[in-house]
Design an enzyme around this catalytic site. Structure first.
Site, PDB file in Angstrom:
ATOM      1  N   ILE A  58       0.853  -1.205   0.000  1.00 35.62           N
ATOM      2  CA  ILE A  58       0.000   0.000   0.000  1.00 35.62           C
ATOM      3  C   ILE A  58       0.882   1.246   0.000  1.00 35.62           C
ATOM      4  CG2 ILE A  58      -1.845   1.260   1.205  1.00 35.62           C
ATOM      5  CD1 ILE A  58      -2.556  -1.392   2.650  1.00 35.62           C
ATOM      6  N   ARG A  82       5.230   0.421 -12.442  1.00 38.53           N
ATOM      7  CA  ARG A  82       6.272  -0.050 -13.367  1.00 38.53           C
ATOM      8  C   ARG A  82       7.182  -1.092 -12.711  1.00 38.53           C
ATOM      9  NH1 ARG A  82       9.701  -2.234 -15.285  1.00 38.53           N
ATOM     10  NH2 ARG A  82      11.223  -1.670 -16.882  1.00 38.53           N
ATOM     11  N   TYR A 130      -6.101  18.751 -10.298  1.00 37.69           N
ATOM     12  CA  TYR A 130      -6.392  17.527  -9.536  1.00 37.69           C
ATOM     13  C   TYR A 130      -7.280  16.606 -10.371  1.00 37.69           C
ATOM     14  CZ  TYR A 130      -8.126  14.251  -6.060  1.00 37.69           C
ATOM     15  OH  TYR A 130      -8.466  13.092  -5.392  1.00 37.69           O
ATOM     16  N   LYS A 180      -6.690  12.714 -11.917  1.00 39.42           N
ATOM     17  CA  LYS A 180      -7.555  11.560 -11.633  1.00 39.42           C
ATOM     18  C   LYS A 180      -8.190  11.010 -12.916  1.00 39.42           C
ATOM     19  CE  LYS A 180      -6.637  11.055  -7.316  1.00 39.42           C
ATOM     20  NZ  LYS A 180      -6.042   9.816  -6.784  1.00 39.42           N
TER      21      LYS A 180
HETATM   22  P1  NDP Z   1      -4.948  11.652   3.101  1.00 43.11           P
HETATM   23  O1  NDP Z   1      -4.367  13.008   2.936  1.00 43.11           O
HETATM   24  O2  NDP Z   1      -5.632  11.316   4.382  1.00 43.11           O
HETATM   25  O3  NDP Z   1      -3.844  10.543   2.821  1.00 43.11           O
HETATM   26  C1  NDP Z   1      -2.990  10.653   1.704  1.00 43.11           C
HETATM   27  C2  NDP Z   1      -1.866   9.647   1.842  1.00 43.11           C
HETATM   28  O4  NDP Z   1      -1.013   9.799   0.696  1.00 43.11           O
HETATM   29  C3  NDP Z   1      -1.036   9.910   3.076  1.00 43.11           C
HETATM   30  O5  NDP Z   1      -0.741   8.666   3.686  1.00 43.11           O
HETATM   31  C4  NDP Z   1       0.234  10.558   2.535  1.00 43.11           C
HETATM   32  O6  NDP Z   1       1.346  10.126   3.331  1.00 43.11           O
HETATM   33  C5  NDP Z   1       0.321   9.924   1.147  1.00 43.11           C
HETATM   34  N1  NDP Z   1       1.128  10.716   0.227  1.00 43.11           N
HETATM   35  C6  NDP Z   1       0.911  11.972  -0.221  1.00 43.11           C
HETATM   36  N2  NDP Z   1       1.912  12.372  -1.011  1.00 43.11           N
HETATM   37  C7  NDP Z   1       2.788  11.322  -1.078  1.00 43.11           C
HETATM   38  C8  NDP Z   1       4.022  11.105  -1.722  1.00 43.11           C
HETATM   39  N3  NDP Z   1       4.597  12.045  -2.496  1.00 43.11           N
HETATM   40  N4  NDP Z   1       4.647   9.910  -1.571  1.00 43.11           N
HETATM   41  C9  NDP Z   1       4.087   8.953  -0.807  1.00 43.11           C
HETATM   42  N5  NDP Z   1       2.937   9.100  -0.150  1.00 43.11           N
HETATM   43  C10 NDP Z   1       2.290  10.269  -0.285  1.00 43.11           C
HETATM   44  O7  NDP Z   1      -5.961  11.496   1.872  1.00 43.11           O
HETATM   45  P2  NDP Z   1      -6.897  10.269   1.414  1.00 43.11           P
HETATM   46  O8  NDP Z   1      -6.678   9.093   2.257  1.00 43.11           O
HETATM   47  O9  NDP Z   1      -8.251  10.810   1.301  1.00 43.11           O
HETATM   48  O10 NDP Z   1      -6.344  10.041  -0.048  1.00 43.11           O
HETATM   49  C11 NDP Z   1      -5.865   8.790  -0.514  1.00 43.11           C
HETATM   50  C12 NDP Z   1      -6.134   8.673  -1.993  1.00 43.11           C
HETATM   51  O11 NDP Z   1      -7.541   8.688  -2.224  1.00 43.11           O
HETATM   52  C13 NDP Z   1      -5.560   9.826  -2.837  1.00 43.11           C
HETATM   53  O12 NDP Z   1      -5.051   9.288  -4.029  1.00 43.11           O
HETATM   54  C14 NDP Z   1      -6.773  10.697  -3.112  1.00 43.11           C
HETATM   55  O13 NDP Z   1      -6.629  11.435  -4.281  1.00 43.11           O
HETATM   56  C15 NDP Z   1      -7.847   9.637  -3.244  1.00 43.11           C
HETATM   57  N6  NDP Z   1      -9.205  10.109  -3.040  1.00 43.11           N
HETATM   58  C16 NDP Z   1      -9.573  10.784  -1.903  1.00 43.11           C
HETATM   59  C17 NDP Z   1     -10.870  11.240  -1.748  1.00 43.11           C
HETATM   60  C18 NDP Z   1     -11.308  12.058  -0.580  1.00 43.11           C
HETATM   61  O14 NDP Z   1     -12.366  12.718  -0.676  1.00 43.11           O
HETATM   62  N7  NDP Z   1     -10.594  12.049   0.534  1.00 43.11           N
HETATM   63  C19 NDP Z   1     -11.894  10.943  -2.763  1.00 43.11           C
HETATM   64  C20 NDP Z   1     -11.395  10.265  -3.923  1.00 43.11           C
HETATM   65  C21 NDP Z   1     -10.113   9.834  -4.035  1.00 43.11           C
HETATM   66  P3  NDP Z   1       2.618  11.021   3.724  1.00 43.11           P
HETATM   67  O15 NDP Z   1       2.150  12.438   3.821  1.00 43.11           O
HETATM   68  O16 NDP Z   1       3.069  10.420   5.015  1.00 43.11           O
HETATM   69  O17 NDP Z   1       3.570  10.771   2.606  1.00 43.11           O
HETATM   70  C1  8X3 Z   2     -11.496  13.623  -3.921  1.00 37.22           C
HETATM   71  C2  8X3 Z   2     -12.961  13.870  -4.078  1.00 37.22           C
HETATM   72  O1  8X3 Z   2     -14.647  15.540  -4.998  1.00 37.22           O
HETATM   73  O2  8X3 Z   2     -13.006  16.335  -3.383  1.00 37.22           O
HETATM   74  O3  8X3 Z   2     -10.967  13.012  -5.037  1.00 37.22           O
HETATM   75  O4  8X3 Z   2     -12.333  15.821  -5.619  1.00 37.22           O
HETATM   76  S1  8X3 Z   2     -13.234  15.458  -4.553  1.00 37.22           S
END
Ligand code: NDP
Ligand code: 8X3
Length: 257
Positions: free
Chosen positions: A10, A124, A156, A160
């Protein structure tokens, strides 16, 4: 224990959806490879999981934007860890909320480098393991923002949309290798996501979820787990999920508080 002896990798496991997935998969007996930039959070999670579940956890610091580190850390995984059954490409973020003409270019680069290039780099270097074992599952965190552009979401949303395309492309490119590919596309999930987008402005972040019951990390982990635990001949191509109060990226029904 539907995933006993399986290994799940993960990215972005230190918070939100990634962290919830780590716990959900550990509950099902999967061994975990966890990565993120914040090692303190990852170490805390690792300790917690090891106390509660009988699974192995290998955690390491990884910024998915760093191609050299991605390549080096995945290619040098200890031998007991290089049979990766499931990859959850979760690391990602939104930064900023403005029109393109006012956009902060550093924010754009960070989103493109993380959400798009980072996902590609990790995939990759993990896919060759899956191809060799003629089995695997790649699960990408897309978004409703990958289906519908919304005002101020520009870059953003573009990253996506790209994740959606890559999910389809990975599926095509690996079809003959018995590899499953799933795109998970959530709407509003309350995690650290909005705090990151608004650069630490907690009040503004809270308002994103005001008057609704948003999804949480566990709701998404539940669906990721669902996709990962179907019979091996079943591929869930995509799951689009929103809170009941969200009909589209731009239509949210909020109760007055
Ligand atoms: P959070 O901000 O809670 O978690 C994001 C995670 O991504 C953290 O663990 C952070 O860890 C990690 N991360 C960010 N940048 C990097 C990097 N450069 N390298 C490695 N790890 C990184 O957000 P979410 O859990 O909500 O987001 C997770 C995924 O779900 C994202 O891809 C987001 O776009 C997607 N998503 C989220 C939604 C929402 O509404 N929350 C809806 C749809 C999709 P650390 O900072 O420790 O590196
Ligand atoms: C995160 C959901 O609607 O805030 O991807 O872009 S939204």
């Amino acid at each position: 224990m539907r995933l006993k002896n399986k290994t799940v990798f993960i990215t972005g496991a230190s918070a939100g959806i990634g962290k919830a997935c780590a716990i959900a998969f550990a509950k099902e007996g999967a061994n975990l490879i966890l990565s993120a930039r914040r090692m303190d959070k990852l170490n805390e999670l690792t300790e917690d999981i090891k106390k509660k579940f009988e699974v192995k956890v290998f955690a390491f610091e990884l910024d998915v934007r760093n191609l050299y580190k991605v390549k080096q850390s995945i290619s040098s995984l200890p031998s007991e860890w290089n049979k990766i059954d499931i990859l959850i490409n979760n690391a990602g973020l939104a930064k900023g909320f403005s029109k393109i003409n006012d956009g902060n270019i550093e924010d754009w680069e960070e989103m493109i480098d993380t959400n798009l290039k980072g996902l590609l780099y990790v995939t990759r270097y993990v896919l060759p393991f899956m191809i060799k074992q003629n089995e695997g599952h790649v699960i990408n965190l897309g978004s409703i923002a990958g289906h519908q552009v919304y005002p101020y979401g520009n870059v953003y949303c573009a990253t996506k949309f790209a994740v959606n395309s890559l999910s389809e492309a990975i599926r095509m490119d690996t079809l003959e290798h018995n590899i499953r590919v799933t795109n998970i596309a959530p709407g509003l999930v309350e995690t650290e996501f909005s705090e990151v987008r608004f650069k630490g402005d907690k009040e503004r972040a809270k308002n994103v979820y005001k008057g609704i019951t948003p999804l949480d990390g566990d709701d998404i982990a539940d669906l990721v787990l669902f996709a990962a635990t179907r019979k091996s001949h079943v591929n869930i191509n995509e799951i689009i999920v929103t809170p009941t109060a969200q009909a589209s990226a731009t239509q949210v029904h909020r109760k007055d508080s």
